[in-house]
Design an enzyme around this catalytic site. Sequence first.
Site, PDB file in Angstrom:
ATOM      1  N   LYS A 231       0.873  -1.171   0.000  1.00 33.10           N
ATOM      2  CA  LYS A 231       0.000   0.000   0.000  1.00 33.10           C
ATOM      3  C   LYS A 231       0.915   1.227   0.000  1.00 33.10           C
ATOM      4  CE  LYS A 231      -2.628   3.352   1.557  1.00 33.10           C
ATOM      5  NZ  LYS A 231      -1.890   4.503   1.045  1.00 33.10           N
ATOM      6  N   GLU A 306       9.111   1.622  11.291  1.00 37.39           N
ATOM      7  CA  GLU A 306      10.160   2.622  11.081  1.00 37.39           C
ATOM      8  C   GLU A 306       9.471   3.977  11.114  1.00 37.39           C
ATOM      9  OE1 GLU A 306      12.108   5.117  10.441  1.00 37.39           O
ATOM     10  OE2 GLU A 306      12.415   4.772   8.305  1.00 37.39           O
ATOM     11  N   CYS A 340      13.453  10.483   7.161  1.00 39.65           N
ATOM     12  CA  CYS A 340      13.263  10.041   8.553  1.00 39.65           C
ATOM     13  C   CYS A 340      14.556  10.132   9.337  1.00 39.65           C
ATOM     14  CB  CYS A 340      12.702   8.633   8.587  1.00 39.65           C
ATOM     15  SG  CYS A 340      13.618   7.496   7.560  1.00 39.65           S
ATOM     16  N   GLU A 439       9.328  15.925  15.312  1.00 39.09           N
ATOM     17  CA  GLU A 439       9.828  15.702  13.957  1.00 39.09           C
ATOM     18  C   GLU A 439       9.098  16.661  13.019  1.00 39.09           C
ATOM     19  OE1 GLU A 439       8.850  11.999  11.800  1.00 39.09           O
ATOM     20  OE2 GLU A 439      10.971  11.893  11.270  1.00 39.09           O
TER      21      GLU A 439
END
Length: 537
Positions: A231, A306, A340, A439
């Site tokens: 996906k 992750e 990331c 983040e």
Amino acid sequence: MVIRLNGIVVSSSVKDNAGNITAFSKRGLQQICYAFCYFSTGSHRSHLSQSFTQQGSRMDPYKMLIGGEHRAAFSQQTLDVISPVDGMVFTTIPRGQEQDVDQAVAAARTAFNGQWKGFDALSRGRLLLKLSRAILDHQEELAQLESRDTGKPLSTARVDIKVLARYVEFYGTAADKVLGEVIPYLNDYAVQVIREPLGVTAHIIPWNYPAQIFGRSVAPALAMGNATVIKPAEDASLSILRIAGLALEVGFPAGVINVVTGLGEEAGAALSAHPGINFLSFTGSGEVGVLVQQATALNAVKCVLELGGKSAHVVFDDADTDRAAATIVKGIVHNAGQTCSAGSRVLLHESIFDVFMDKLKHEFSATCVGTPEMDLISGPVINKKQFDRVRGYIERGRELGLTVAAQGKIAQGVPAGGYYVTPTLFVGDDHRCELMQEEIFGPVLVVVPFADEADAIRLANDTDYGLVGAVWTENGGRQLRMAKAIEAGQVFVNGFGAGGGVELPFGGVKRSGHGREKGLVALEEMSTTKTIVIYHG
Ligand code: NAP
Ligand code: MG
């Protein structure tokens, strides 16, 4: 106006988000000219792919790949695909939902129990090597597509496709080198431990590096003999659909690679909660990571998460400051900060604060973001949501009293509707502030001073995240002490990123997630052991 040539739609008009024609585009007209040239000279199809994936033209609607067939969604609904470069719709993808996910999981199960079982490790490896070759043969087409879908500069997209090919090659060559064990046991017994695939593996992929993360997540699963359902993010599905199509062309049996496009809360949620999957690899936000972990837990399904980070560069007074400054700035501005593992915090020894800040400011001021064709260090951020979010953080930094030490530029001539964010360098003194803790996922870097090594360790670990860290020092003892003390899945010394690092185990601790991808360890994550105990008397 829409012109169609050999099934490929070429639009000479500019449309707004509602699909209304608002102007005639010069580039659209140029592309029609290119198209006629290529058709009339009989040039190779890769040229056509190039010209049709540039800005301004509308592309044919995309289909999903389920059980080896390119299909519309069961509901026939589609989602608009918007270019971050100009905010315009340029194609559509199917809006896959629960029924589509059901069919994809069933197709994967059929392939897993059927034809795919007939492929031994060597054959699976060879098939992956064929796919890696096909990716390189289509590198320019894939890079143009990735660049168009995500707004990445073309050179960045080209590197991404090379890294994808390298992942597929790495796991292709590793497939037949996964060994079992023989265990000494009681005298009358022989014991073997063998590795087996998990079955149907699900892969939820984000929009920041779609092609690369396809390679990272899906290639090891295939090497181990799993059948997969993918996906992709609704904002970046196109390269993944094309790569899956290439896999079919090089000989992967139908159903081994299925791609269901759609919304995260529909197709993604249905896939993570599906009782027919045996494993889930998820890369994305912490919030959704927790949701998918809950969903897989209800079916006792293993997942690897992750979830991003807030990785720190720790710069000591004996560092190679020129190299450190250039690496740090490139790392946070590249891909519009949507990485990331980006180093988004700098902890700077107070004795070199002013000197090093001058170097950072110099590097930051020289950054410039623009369209993919301008091929600068970075393009726009992916979508309106990220555009508002990242600009919101920059605004918040100012409200919190952080100093804007330097800003990059947005190139002249970028389309007005694009999502371009000015790279911004902040200096602060409160490590607990939002910009140091959350983040941002944009080209925003925050610097705070530290006093000594103990202080540096305390600040480096003063975060919920733990994905990557970096230490800049020439002192060997300190390099190792810091590398051991930093809570993260990877620590770099006097460098960062290591050029893709396909071979290097990668993943987080704390809120950055759990489990490992990349390297040989991914083959263990995506398989299981079986212990066979034989009594031979
Ligand atoms: P996100 O929602 O976590 O998206 C990641 C993936 O999960 C996409 O494929 C998404 O599909 C899917 N998804 C969304 N909701 C889901 C659900 N309920 N169940 C299952 N799958 C679901 O991330 P985002 O909203 O796009 O970005 C928000 C923030 O996440 C960013 O600002 C950044 O901090 C972080 N992020 C991190 C990474 C990373 O590499 N670690 C990557 C991307 C984003 P759709 O996109 O189609 O909704
Ligand atoms: Mg897109």
